[in-house]
Write an enzyme that holds these catalytic residues in place. Structure first.
Site, PDB file in Angstrom:
ATOM      1  N   GLU A 289       0.824  -1.214   0.000  1.00  0.00           N
ATOM      2  CA  GLU A 289       0.000   0.000   0.000  1.00  0.00           C
ATOM      3  C   GLU A 289       0.857   1.263   0.000  1.00  0.00           C
ATOM      4  O   GLU A 289       0.425   2.313  -0.453  1.00  0.00           O
ATOM      5  CB  GLU A 289      -0.925   0.026   1.231  1.00  0.00           C
ATOM      6  CG  GLU A 289      -2.244  -0.666   0.989  1.00  0.00           C
ATOM      7  CD  GLU A 289      -3.262  -0.433   2.104  1.00  0.00           C
ATOM      8  OE1 GLU A 289      -2.961   0.262   3.079  1.00  0.00           O
ATOM      9  OE2 GLU A 289      -4.371  -0.983   1.975  1.00  0.00           O
ATOM     10  N   HIS A 310       8.545 -26.598  -1.642  1.00  0.00           N
ATOM     11  CA  HIS A 310       7.945 -27.720  -2.363  1.00  0.00           C
ATOM     12  C   HIS A 310       6.775 -27.270  -3.233  1.00  0.00           C
ATOM     13  O   HIS A 310       6.017 -28.081  -3.741  1.00  0.00           O
ATOM     14  CB  HIS A 310       7.513 -28.795  -1.362  1.00  0.00           C
ATOM     15  CG  HIS A 310       8.680 -29.369  -0.614  1.00  0.00           C
ATOM     16  ND1 HIS A 310       9.247 -30.585  -0.910  1.00  0.00           N
ATOM     17  CD2 HIS A 310       9.429 -28.840   0.397  1.00  0.00           C
ATOM     18  CE1 HIS A 310      10.288 -30.794  -0.110  1.00  0.00           C
ATOM     19  NE2 HIS A 310      10.413 -29.746   0.697  1.00  0.00           N
ATOM     20  N   LYS A 424     -14.306  -0.074  -3.832  1.00  0.00           N
ATOM     21  CA  LYS A 424     -15.379   0.299  -2.896  1.00  0.00           C
ATOM     22  C   LYS A 424     -16.458   1.081  -3.636  1.00  0.00           C
ATOM     23  O   LYS A 424     -17.650   0.854  -3.445  1.00  0.00           O
ATOM     24  CB  LYS A 424     -14.829   1.168  -1.763  1.00  0.00           C
ATOM     25  CG  LYS A 424     -13.942   0.427  -0.797  1.00  0.00           C
ATOM     26  CD  LYS A 424     -13.609   1.339   0.371  1.00  0.00           C
ATOM     27  CE  LYS A 424     -12.428   0.807   1.144  1.00  0.00           C
ATOM     28  NZ  LYS A 424     -11.857   1.764   2.070  1.00  0.00           N
TER      29      LYS A 424
HETATM   30  O1  PA5 Z   1      -3.660   0.954   5.735  1.00  0.00           O
HETATM   31  C1  PA5 Z   1      -4.799   1.363   5.592  1.00  0.00           C
HETATM   32  O2  PA5 Z   1      -5.088   2.546   5.731  1.00  0.00           O
HETATM   33  C2  PA5 Z   1      -5.931   0.409   5.267  1.00  0.00           C
HETATM   34  O3  PA5 Z   1      -5.491  -0.887   5.054  1.00  0.00           O
HETATM   35  C3  PA5 Z   1      -6.939   0.390   6.395  1.00  0.00           C
HETATM   36  O4  PA5 Z   1      -6.282   0.013   7.570  1.00  0.00           O
HETATM   37  C4  PA5 Z   1      -8.076  -0.574   6.104  1.00  0.00           C
HETATM   38  O5  PA5 Z   1      -8.661  -0.269   4.888  1.00  0.00           O
HETATM   39  C5  PA5 Z   1      -9.108  -0.492   7.205  1.00  0.00           C
HETATM   40  O6  PA5 Z   1      -9.589   0.785   7.326  1.00  0.00           O
HETATM   41  P1  PA5 Z   1     -10.376   1.261   8.595  1.00  0.00           P
HETATM   42  O7  PA5 Z   1      -9.478   1.154   9.756  1.00  0.00           O
HETATM   43  O8  PA5 Z   1     -10.782   2.672   8.305  1.00  0.00           O
HETATM   44  O9  PA5 Z   1     -11.584   0.360   8.743  1.00  0.00           O
END
Ligand code: PA5
Length: 449
Positions: A289, A310, A424
C-alpha cells in the site's frame, strides 16, 4: 542486549558497492524529510516517534481493558481489516502456541478470533454458529469507522453478543478502537457507552500496530506489550543513525531500491518459521500500500519455507529473474527438540540422530540461500536473535522506518492509498448505497454493453 541485524552481503554479486554508496546522500535526505515533516503525506507521520511517545499510563489503560475482556470472555473477536487487523494478528500468531486452539482452555486466556476482514457468508455463518454457546466479547477496530467488511461483521456480532449476554454485559465486553470524533464506530461507541480507544489522526492503518489497534488485541492475547514497545523504542534509536551502513532501515531501503532499479521488481519475504506467516502478511500490506502507486513499486510477496520450497521453490530457483529475497531468520528457537536415533534406521536418517531439529532447519536455510544466489536471486537477511515480544517490536519499527525511507527514495507518497477506493466505489454503486446513484447508473450502463 543484541538487536536484529541486516546482512546484504548476498546482494553484492548483483548490485555494485559503488551504486549502493551513491544512495547515502539520498537516504540521508529522505530521513531528514521524514524528521522535518516536509515530504509527501506529512500529515501521517505519527508513527515515526510513536514508540518513544507511548506512556506508562496509556499501556496501563490498555492492559486494564484487556484484563476486563480476559476475565469476562472465553472468546474475543477482533473485527478489523487491513491495517486494522494485520499487525495484531502478526504478533499474536508469532507469540502463540501453534496448537493453542486445540488445547484445553485456561480460565482468563480467551481464544482470539479475527473477523471483519472478508465478506464471506460462510465464514460469518460458521463464526456466529461457533459463538452460540460462548461467552464472547468484541474489539471493533476501524479508523474510518465505516469500512464495509468490518461494519458488517460488527453489526452481526454486536446483536449476537447483546442477545446472548444481555445489554449490560455486552457494554462491558465490547470495546471500540476508532477515530476520536468521526465515523459510525465512534457514534455507536459513544451512544452505547463502550470503552473506546482513539487511533491518532496522524497514524495510517498500516503503521498503526503500536497504537491501540494492535496493542489492545495483543494484550488481550496475554502478550507483553511493554516488551513490544521497548523493542520498537530501541529500533527507533538505532534507525535514527545518519550513517546508512549503521542504520538497518536505511540500508534495507537503499538496497531494495537499487535492486528494483536493476530490474528486480518482486521482493519475496521469506520465513523458516511458520509462526511468522502473518508477520509476512502485515509486511506485504505495509509495503504494497505504501509503494504500489504512480505505476511504480516493488511487488511484495511472501513464502513460508521450507513448506513452500515444495511449491514455489521451482519458480524461485529457475523462473523469470525479476525477484529478490529477504529472509527473516530466527536464530534460536523457543523450544528444544532433538532428533532420535533408531536402531533399525529404516528411514536412513540416523545421520541426523542427536541433532536439534533447528540445525536441520538452519541447513535448509543456508542450502536454500546458496542455491537461490547461484540461481540469480539476490538475498538479504534479517537476523532475529529469538522470537519474542522485544524483537517483534524491533522488526515492526525497522520495517516501518525502512518503508518511509524507501517510499521517498521511490518518489511516491508512502502514506496514502488512493487505489483502495476504486473497488469500494463500484461495490457501493452495485449495492445501490444512497449517495452513489450516479455511479450506479454508469456502472449498470457499462454492464449492459
Ligand atoms: O492501511 C490502511 O489505511 C488500510 O489498510 C486500512 O487500515 C483498512 O482499509 C481499514 O480501514 P479502517 O481502519 O478505516 O476500517
Amino acid at each position: 542486549m543484541e538487536n536484529i541485524r541486516l546482512n546484504i552481503e548476498k546482494t553484492l554479486d548483483f548490485i555494485s558497492k559503488e551504486k549502493l554508496a551513491s544512495y547515502e546522500p539520498k537516504v540521508k535526505a529522505c530521513m531528514e524529510t521524514l524528521e522535518k515533516g516536509t515530504g509527501l503525506g506529512n500529515d501521517f507521520l505519527g508513527w515515526l516517534h510513536l514508540p518513544s511517545s507511548i506512556t506508562k499510563e496509556h499501556l496501563n489503560d490498555l492492559k486494564a481493558t484487556a484484563q476486563t475482556l480476559r476475565e469476562n470472555c472465553d472468546v474475543v473477536i477482533v473485527a478489523g481489516i487491513g491495517g486494522s487487523y494485520l499487525g495484531a494478528r502478526a504478533v499474536i500468531e508469532a507469540m502463540s502456541n501453534s496448537f493453542a486452539w486445540l488445547q484445553e482452555k485456561k480460565a482468563g486466556q480467551p481464544t482470539i478470533i479475527f473477523a471483519g476482514h472478508n465478506i464471506s457468508e460462510d465464514y460469518l455463518f460458521e463464526l456466529t454458529e461457533f459463538l452460540k454457546d460462548k461467552k464472547f466479547g468484541v474489539i471493533n477496530i476501524s479508523k474510518s469507522g465505516t469500512t464495509t467488511e468490518t461494519a458488517l461483521a460488527f453489526r452481526l456480532l454486536k446483536k449476537q453478543c447483546e442477545d446472548q449476554r444481555g445489554k449490560e454485559m455486552a457494554r462491558k465486553v465490547i470495546v471500540a478502537v476508532t477515530d476520536a470524533k468521526k465515523g459510525a464506530a465512534r457514534t455507536t461507541a459513544d451512544k452505547e457507552g463502550y470503552k473506546s480507544f482513539i487511533i491518532p489522526d496522524n497514524v495510517g492503518g498500516r503503521f498503526s500496530v503500536l497504537t491501540p489497534v494492535g496493542l489492545l488485541p495483543i494484550a488481550v492475547a496475554g502478550i507483553d506489550i511493554d516488551q513490544l514497545v521497548a523493542g520498537a523504542c530501541e529500533m527507533e534509536k538505532v534507525c535514527a543513525n545518519e550513517n546508512m551502513y549503521e542504520n538497518p532501515a536505511a540500508l534495507y531501503a537503499a538496497t531494495r531500491n537499487e535492486l528494483y532499479q536493476s530490474g528486480k521488481k518482486i521482493e519475496i519475504l521469506v520465513n523458516f518459521q511458520p509462526k511468522l506467516h502473518y508477520f509476512m502478511e502485515w509486511w506485504k500490506q505495509l509495503y504494497g500500500e505504501s509503494e504500489g502507486k504512480d505505476l511504480k513499486g516493488i511487488y511484495p510477496s511472501s513464502v513460508d519455507f521450507s513448506t513452500d520450497l515444495h511449491s514455489m521453490g521451482q519458480w524461485i530457483q529457475q523462473g523469470e529473474r525479476s525477484i529478490f529475497e529477504t529472509v527473516v531468520s530466527v536464530e534460536t528457537p523457543s523450544h528444544e527438540l532433538h532428533f532420535p536415533s533408531d536402531e533399525e534406521n529404516l528411514d536412513g536418517l540416523n545421520f541426523l540422530a542427536g541433532k536439534r531439529i533447528d540445525e536441520v532447519n538452519k541447513m535448509a536455510e543456508l542450502g536454500t540461500q546458496l542455491a537461490h544466489v547461484d540461481g540469480g536471486v539476490p538475498n538479504l537477511r534479517v537476523s532475529v536473535p529469538s522470537l519474542n515480544e522485544y524483537y517483534l517490536g524491533q522488526l515492526i519499527y525497522f520495517f516501518e522506518k525502512a518503508c518511509g525511507i524507501s517510499g521517498y527514495l521511490l518518489e511516491v507518497n508512502p502514506f496514502n492509498q488512493p487505489g483502495v477506493e476504486a473497488y469500494k466505489k463500484n461495490m457501493f454503486a452495485l449495492l445501490n448505497k444512497p449517495g452513489y446513484e450516479k455511479e450506479s447508473e454508469a456502472i449498470q450502463a457499462r454492464l449492459k454493453k
